[in-house]
Structure formats: structure tokens, C-alpha cells
Design a protein around this motif. Structure first.
Motif, PDB file in Angstrom:
ATOM      1  N   LEU A   1       0.823  -1.213   0.000  1.00  0.00           N
ATOM      2  CA  LEU A   1       0.000   0.000   0.000  1.00  0.00           C
ATOM      3  C   LEU A   1       0.854   1.258   0.000  1.00  0.00           C
ATOM      4  CD1 LEU A   1      -2.792   1.381   0.284  1.00  0.00           C
ATOM      5  CD2 LEU A   1      -2.539   1.150   2.769  1.00  0.00           C
ATOM      6  N   VAL A   2       1.881   1.276   0.861  1.00  0.00           N
ATOM      7  CA  VAL A   2       2.675   2.501   1.030  1.00  0.00           C
ATOM      8  C   VAL A   2       3.631   2.708  -0.136  1.00  0.00           C
ATOM      9  CG1 VAL A   2       4.409   3.643   2.474  1.00  0.00           C
ATOM     10  CG2 VAL A   2       2.491   2.427   3.541  1.00  0.00           C
ATOM     11  N   PHE A   3       4.467   1.725  -0.422  1.00  0.00           N
ATOM     12  CA  PHE A   3       5.550   1.923  -1.381  1.00  0.00           C
ATOM     13  C   PHE A   3       5.135   1.690  -2.833  1.00  0.00           C
ATOM     14  CE2 PHE A   3       7.733   0.892   2.612  1.00  0.00           C
ATOM     15  CZ  PHE A   3       8.575   1.988   2.711  1.00  0.00           C
ATOM     16  N   ALA A   4       4.112   0.891  -3.063  1.00  0.00           N
ATOM     17  CA  ALA A   4       3.691   0.613  -4.439  1.00  0.00           C
ATOM     18  C   ALA A   4       2.517   1.491  -4.860  1.00  0.00           C
ATOM     19  CB  ALA A   4       3.330  -0.862  -4.583  1.00  0.00           C
ATOM     20  N   LEU A   5       1.443   1.504  -4.070  1.00  0.00           N
ATOM     21  CA  LEU A   5       0.234   2.218  -4.469  1.00  0.00           C
ATOM     22  C   LEU A   5       0.301   3.710  -4.165  1.00  0.00           C
ATOM     23  CD1 LEU A   5      -2.440  -0.429  -3.365  1.00  0.00           C
ATOM     24  CD2 LEU A   5      -1.450  -0.052  -5.638  1.00  0.00           C
ATOM     25  N   ASN A   6       0.804   4.079  -2.981  1.00  0.00           N
ATOM     26  CA  ASN A   6       0.827   5.499  -2.599  1.00  0.00           C
ATOM     27  C   ASN A   6       2.038   6.245  -3.154  1.00  0.00           C
ATOM     28  OD1 ASN A   6      -1.555   5.130  -1.232  1.00  0.00           O
ATOM     29  ND2 ASN A   6      -0.614   4.928   0.793  1.00  0.00           N
ATOM     30  N   LEU A   7       3.230   5.702  -2.931  1.00  0.00           N
ATOM     31  CA  LEU A   7       4.446   6.387  -3.366  1.00  0.00           C
ATOM     32  C   LEU A   7       4.839   6.036  -4.793  1.00  0.00           C
ATOM     33  CD1 LEU A   7       6.597   6.054  -0.095  1.00  0.00           C
ATOM     34  CD2 LEU A   7       5.260   8.031  -0.884  1.00  0.00           C
ATOM     35  N   GLY A   8       4.414   4.901  -5.291  1.00  0.00           N
ATOM     36  CA  GLY A   8       4.741   4.508  -6.657  1.00  0.00           C
ATOM     37  C   GLY A   8       6.195   4.141  -6.870  1.00  0.00           C
ATOM     38  N   TRP A   9       6.887   3.718  -5.816  1.00  0.00           N
ATOM     39  CA  TRP A   9       8.303   3.377  -5.935  1.00  0.00           C
ATOM     40  C   TRP A   9       8.505   1.968  -6.505  1.00  0.00           C
ATOM     41  CZ3 TRP A   9      10.540   5.362  -0.589  1.00  0.00           C
ATOM     42  CH2 TRP A   9      10.450   6.756  -0.581  1.00  0.00           C
ATOM     43  N   ALA A  10       7.472   1.155  -6.485  1.00  0.00           N
ATOM     44  CA  ALA A  10       7.598  -0.230  -6.967  1.00  0.00           C
ATOM     45  C   ALA A  10       6.268  -0.667  -7.561  1.00  0.00           C
ATOM     46  CB  ALA A  10       8.013  -1.154  -5.828  1.00  0.00           C
ATOM     47  N   ARG A  11       6.300  -1.770  -8.274  1.00  0.00           N
ATOM     48  CA  ARG A  11       5.081  -2.333  -8.822  1.00  0.00           C
ATOM     49  C   ARG A  11       4.303  -3.053  -7.726  1.00  0.00           C
ATOM     50  NH1 ARG A  11       4.978  -3.777 -14.487  1.00  0.00           N
ATOM     51  NH2 ARG A  11       3.734  -5.569 -13.811  1.00  0.00           N
ATOM     52  N   PRO A  12       2.971  -2.911  -7.697  1.00  0.00           N
ATOM     53  CA  PRO A  12       2.196  -3.620  -6.672  1.00  0.00           C
ATOM     54  C   PRO A  12       2.222  -5.135  -6.860  1.00  0.00           C
ATOM     55  CG  PRO A  12       0.737  -2.537  -8.238  1.00  0.00           C
ATOM     56  CD  PRO A  12       2.122  -2.062  -8.547  1.00  0.00           C
ATOM     57  N   THR A  13       2.361  -5.581  -8.091  1.00  0.00           N
ATOM     58  CA  THR A  13       2.477  -7.010  -8.378  1.00  0.00           C
ATOM     59  C   THR A  13       3.633  -7.235  -9.344  1.00  0.00           C
ATOM     60  OG1 THR A  13       0.862  -6.854 -10.187  1.00  0.00           O
ATOM     61  CG2 THR A  13       0.025  -7.475  -8.006  1.00  0.00           C
ATOM     62  N   VAL A  14       4.103  -8.459  -9.370  1.00  0.00           N
ATOM     63  CA  VAL A  14       5.258  -8.809 -10.188  1.00  0.00           C
ATOM     64  C   VAL A  14       4.773  -9.334 -11.539  1.00  0.00           C
ATOM     65  CG1 VAL A  14       7.260 -10.342 -10.359  1.00  0.00           C
ATOM     66  CG2 VAL A  14       6.651  -9.319  -8.166  1.00  0.00           C
ATOM     67  N   SER A  15       5.483  -8.959 -12.590  1.00  0.00           N
ATOM     68  CA  SER A  15       5.126  -9.428 -13.926  1.00  0.00           C
ATOM     69  C   SER A  15       5.556 -10.877 -14.106  1.00  0.00           C
ATOM     70  CB  SER A  15       5.787  -8.551 -14.990  1.00  0.00           C
ATOM     71  OG  SER A  15       7.201  -8.690 -14.948  1.00  0.00           O
ATOM     72  N   ALA A  16       5.204 -11.455 -15.238  1.00  0.00           N
ATOM     73  CA  ALA A  16       5.550 -12.852 -15.515  1.00  0.00           C
ATOM     74  C   ALA A  16       7.060 -13.054 -15.611  1.00  0.00           C
ATOM     75  CB  ALA A  16       4.878 -13.311 -16.799  1.00  0.00           C
ATOM     76  N   GLU A  17       7.807 -12.001 -16.027  1.00  0.00           N
ATOM     77  CA  GLU A  17       9.263 -12.123 -16.139  1.00  0.00           C
ATOM     78  C   GLU A  17       9.935 -12.149 -14.776  1.00  0.00           C
ATOM     79  OE1 GLU A  17       7.454  -9.951 -17.791  1.00  0.00           O
ATOM     80  OE2 GLU A  17       7.494 -10.861 -19.789  1.00  0.00           O
ATOM     81  N   ALA A  18       9.338 -11.477 -13.782  1.00  0.00           N
ATOM     82  CA  ALA A  18       9.880 -11.431 -12.416  1.00  0.00           C
ATOM     83  C   ALA A  18      11.338 -11.014 -12.412  1.00  0.00           C
ATOM     84  CB  ALA A  18       9.690 -12.781 -11.726  1.00  0.00           C
ATOM     85  N   ASN A  19      11.622  -9.813 -12.929  1.00  0.00           N
ATOM     86  CA  ASN A  19      12.988  -9.301 -12.949  1.00  0.00           C
ATOM     87  C   ASN A  19      13.470  -8.978 -11.536  1.00  0.00           C
ATOM     88  OD1 ASN A  19      13.079  -9.360 -15.819  1.00  0.00           O
ATOM     89  ND2 ASN A  19      11.899  -7.446 -15.880  1.00  0.00           N
ATOM     90  N   TRP A  20      14.773  -8.796 -11.408  1.00  0.00           N
ATOM     91  CA  TRP A  20      15.370  -8.525 -10.104  1.00  0.00           C
ATOM     92  C   TRP A  20      14.768  -7.286  -9.449  1.00  0.00           C
ATOM     93  CZ3 TRP A  20      18.706 -11.527  -7.340  1.00  0.00           C
ATOM     94  CH2 TRP A  20      19.328 -12.578  -8.021  1.00  0.00           C
ATOM     95  N   ASN A  21      14.614  -6.192 -10.215  1.00  0.00           N
ATOM     96  CA  ASN A  21      14.099  -4.963  -9.621  1.00  0.00           C
ATOM     97  C   ASN A  21      12.657  -5.095  -9.161  1.00  0.00           C
ATOM     98  OD1 ASN A  21      13.370  -5.204 -12.346  1.00  0.00           O
ATOM     99  ND2 ASN A  21      12.961  -3.015 -12.525  1.00  0.00           N
ATOM    100  N   GLU A  22      11.873  -5.956  -9.815  1.00  0.00           N
ATOM    101  CA  GLU A  22      10.494  -6.167  -9.399  1.00  0.00           C
ATOM    102  C   GLU A  22      10.401  -6.976  -8.111  1.00  0.00           C
ATOM    103  OE1 GLU A  22       8.017  -6.299 -13.567  1.00  0.00           O
ATOM    104  OE2 GLU A  22       9.038  -8.131 -12.953  1.00  0.00           O
ATOM    105  N   LEU A  23      11.443  -7.733  -7.808  1.00  0.00           N
ATOM    106  CA  LEU A  23      11.424  -8.607  -6.638  1.00  0.00           C
ATOM    107  C   LEU A  23      11.995  -7.942  -5.390  1.00  0.00           C
ATOM    108  CD1 LEU A  23      12.597 -11.948  -8.303  1.00  0.00           C
ATOM    109  CD2 LEU A  23      10.284 -11.340  -7.611  1.00  0.00           C
ATOM    110  N   ILE A  24      12.414  -6.678  -5.504  1.00  0.00           N
ATOM    111  CA  ILE A  24      13.018  -6.006  -4.347  1.00  0.00           C
ATOM    112  C   ILE A  24      12.005  -5.830  -3.223  1.00  0.00           C
ATOM    113  CG2 ILE A  24      14.023  -3.843  -3.526  1.00  0.00           C
ATOM    114  CD1 ILE A  24      15.437  -3.571  -6.180  1.00  0.00           C
ATOM    115  N   LEU A  25      10.811  -5.310  -3.545  1.00  0.00           N
ATOM    116  CA  LEU A  25       9.798  -5.103  -2.513  1.00  0.00           C
ATOM    117  C   LEU A  25       9.331  -6.422  -1.893  1.00  0.00           C
ATOM    118  CD1 LEU A  25       8.128  -3.066  -0.966  1.00  0.00           C
ATOM    119  CD2 LEU A  25       6.394  -3.165  -2.772  1.00  0.00           C
ATOM    120  N   PRO A  26       8.987  -7.452  -2.692  1.00  0.00           N
ATOM    121  CA  PRO A  26       8.673  -8.745  -2.064  1.00  0.00           C
ATOM    122  C   PRO A  26       9.839  -9.316  -1.262  1.00  0.00           C
ATOM    123  CG  PRO A  26       7.934  -8.726  -4.338  1.00  0.00           C
ATOM    124  CD  PRO A  26       8.752  -7.490  -4.143  1.00  0.00           C
TER     125      PRO A  26
END
Length: 309
Positions: free
Chosen positions: A153-178
């Protein structure tokens, strides 16, 4: 050292067979027919059911089924899921994602947990120490899904610093928040474990001797205190790496990570016995290898430990 490695490998053989036999028994020898379950509410076509039982060797005695499965593993064949997809292909598509996620989480645990725990142990009773203990206790108390939803909620939806969900490729940068979410509880335990180990090690005679020889505080902390304090931490990290590989089901589900935990959960729900057994078998192999590497690291951290012939 070489002899010790050989002994550990020989010891791992009965563990591997015993564990895989137990898992196979729990999945395939329990009451119920997985083939019938595939038809759901529809009527069972006995001809098709017989063909499926023959294809998956379910018409054979249990021990024969197990031996066929183990023989296939030694030839790189992990079987075929009930949907017709080779389990090896499922493993190849999901394990790299979970390994990336677990690596990110483990690095965060090591850097943050050990650093904060070291400073907290060296400043026992001070404000930093008290704050670290309180924060770690809060992290341990919070369920992982609460932490995941708040971070999302905070970092993905409100601040927009990360994707709320991971894409099918699941790149390294997308996996930082999880990865941060997955590492939170581990960080809390490592902080407390490192802190207690540092406090205990700092009171040892060899530390006082090092100070008496005129060594600088930085050298004493880095060479004598930290190095010897890491032994229980390395044990925890080794076990935790295996847990991260298999226990990320909730985090992978919330962030839609196409990894092992999410896939294994879906396989259990659908009754995909071949997929479940093969996934757990690979996890057992990972645990055995990680435990061997951990034992070898003990000798590097503690000079008193030597593996004789």
C-alpha cells in the motif's frame, strides 16, 4: 576435509531416500484416488481413468511406484503433471524466480540483521540497543501478510516506488519489494541472535587478551568478536535460506510472484501429486547441500574447528 565431505555425502543418502519415501507415501499412499478427483463433479470415465492410472503407474504397488519415480529422478525425469506438462519444465520456470527472491531476502537479512545486531551488542543498554530490540520484537509479532499489505500500500500504491504485483518475467528490480517483505522476520531474528552472540563473545578471555596485546578496537571487533559471533548466525541463515525457498507462499501470493511457493500451493489445491512430490524432492536436495556448505563454513569462521581424517 575431503574425507569429511565424502562422509557427509554418504550420510545424506539415507536421509534423501527416507525423506522422499515419506513424502511419496503421504501423497500417493493415503486414502483417496487422485485420478477420480481429477474428474470433479463429472462422471468418472473408467476407460480414461484406467489409462491415466497406467500412465502414472498408479496401478502398480506403492513400492514399485516409488522405485520408478526414484529411477526417473536419477535420469533427470521428474515425471509429468496430471495436466500433461513435464514437472521438469515447471521446476525450470519457477525455481529461478524463487531463488532470485530468496537471494534478495537473504542479502537483506545478512546486511541489515548482522549490522544492526553488531552495533546493538556493542552498545548494550543504550538507546540504539533498546530501539533495535523493540523494532525486532514488533517485526516478529506482525504476521507476514500484514507487513506485505502495508508495504504494498505505502511503497507501491501510494508512493509509486515499486510495482504492486510482479510481472511474468519477475525481474530482479520487481522482486526487491517482495524480498524486503520476505526478509523482515528473518532480519528481526538475526538482530537478536547477533546481539546476544556479540555480547557473549565480547566477554570471552581471548577478547580481553586481544585488547591486552594492544590491538585496536576495530581489529578486535572485526577479527575476534564478529567472526566468532557469526557461527550461530550462519546456522540460522543456512536453515532460513531453505525456508525462504519453500516458505514464500504468502508473499508470492500477495505480490503475484510466479515462484515455487505459489506453484506448490496451487498444485496441492488441485491434487497434483507428481508436481508436489518433485518440488519437495528438489527442496530436500537443496537442504542437504546447504547444510553441507554450512558445516564447511564453520571451519572458516572458527579456527578451533577442524575436520580431521
Amino acid at each position: 576435509m575431503f574425507g569429511y565431505i565424502i562422509r557427509r555425502i554418504l550420510q545424506a543418502i539415507p536421509v534423501f531416500f527416507g525423506t522422499t519415501l515419506l513424502i511419496y507415501f503421504m501423497v500417493f499412499a493415503m486414502p483417496g484416488d487422485p485420478i477420480v478427483a481429477l474428474f470433479g463433479d463429472h462422471g468418472v470415465n473408467e476407460a480414461v481413468a484406467a489409462q491415466l492410472r497406467e500412465r502414472y503407474h498408479l496401478d502398480q504397488p506403492f513400492i514399485v511406484q516409488y522405485l520408478i519415480y526414484i529411477g526417473g529422478i536419477f535420469h533427470g525425469d521428474f515425471g509429468t503433471s496430471f495436466s500433461g506438462q513435464p514437472v521438469a519444465d515447471i521446476l525450470a520456470s519457477t525455481f529461478p524466480v524463487t531463488i532470485r527472491l530468496a537471494t534478495i531476502a537473504l542479502l537483506i537479512e545478512m546486511v541489515v540483521g548482522i549490522s544492526v545486531g553488531l552495533i546493538s551488542g556493542l552498545r548494550k543498554g543504550k538507546l540504539f540497543d533498546a530501539s533495535a530490540l523493540v523494532v525486532s520484537l514488533i517485526l516478529i509479532s506482525l504476521p507476514i501478510f500484514v507487513i506485505a499489505f502495508v508495504m504494498q500500500l505505502v511503497f507501491a500504491l501510494n508512493l509509486g516506488w515499486a510495482r504492486p504485483t510482479v510481472s511474468a518475467e519477475a525481474n530482479w528490480n520487481e522482486l526487491i519489494l517482495p524480498g524486503i517483505v520476505l526478509a523482515t522476520i528473518g532480519v528481526a531474528y538475526i538482530i537478536r541472535l547477533t546481539r546476544s552472540s556479540v555480547i557473549e563473545t565480547e566477554g570471552q578471555d581471548f577478547v580481553r587478551t586481544a585488547y591486552g596485546k594492544g590491538l585496536s578496537r576495530r581489529r578486535v571487533i572485526g577479527v575476534h568478536i564478529l567472526r566468532n559471533s557469526l557461527i550461530p548466525v550462519v546456522t540460522y541463515l543456512a536453515v532460513d535460506f531453505g525456508v525462504l525457498l519453500v516458505g514464500a507462499t504468502v508473499t508470492e501470493g500477495i505480490f503475484n510472484v510466479p515462484g515455487v511457493g505459489r506453484t506448490l500451493y496451487q498444485a496441492i489445491i488441485r491434487g497434483e501429486g507428481p508436481t508436489v512430490v518433485s518440488f519437495v524432492t528438489v527442496m530436500v536436495l537443496i537442504y542437504l547441500v546447504v547444510n553441507l556448505i554450512t558445516d564447511l563454513l564453520y571451519a572458516a569462521l572458527d579456527p578451533r574447528i577442524r575436520y580431521g581424517k
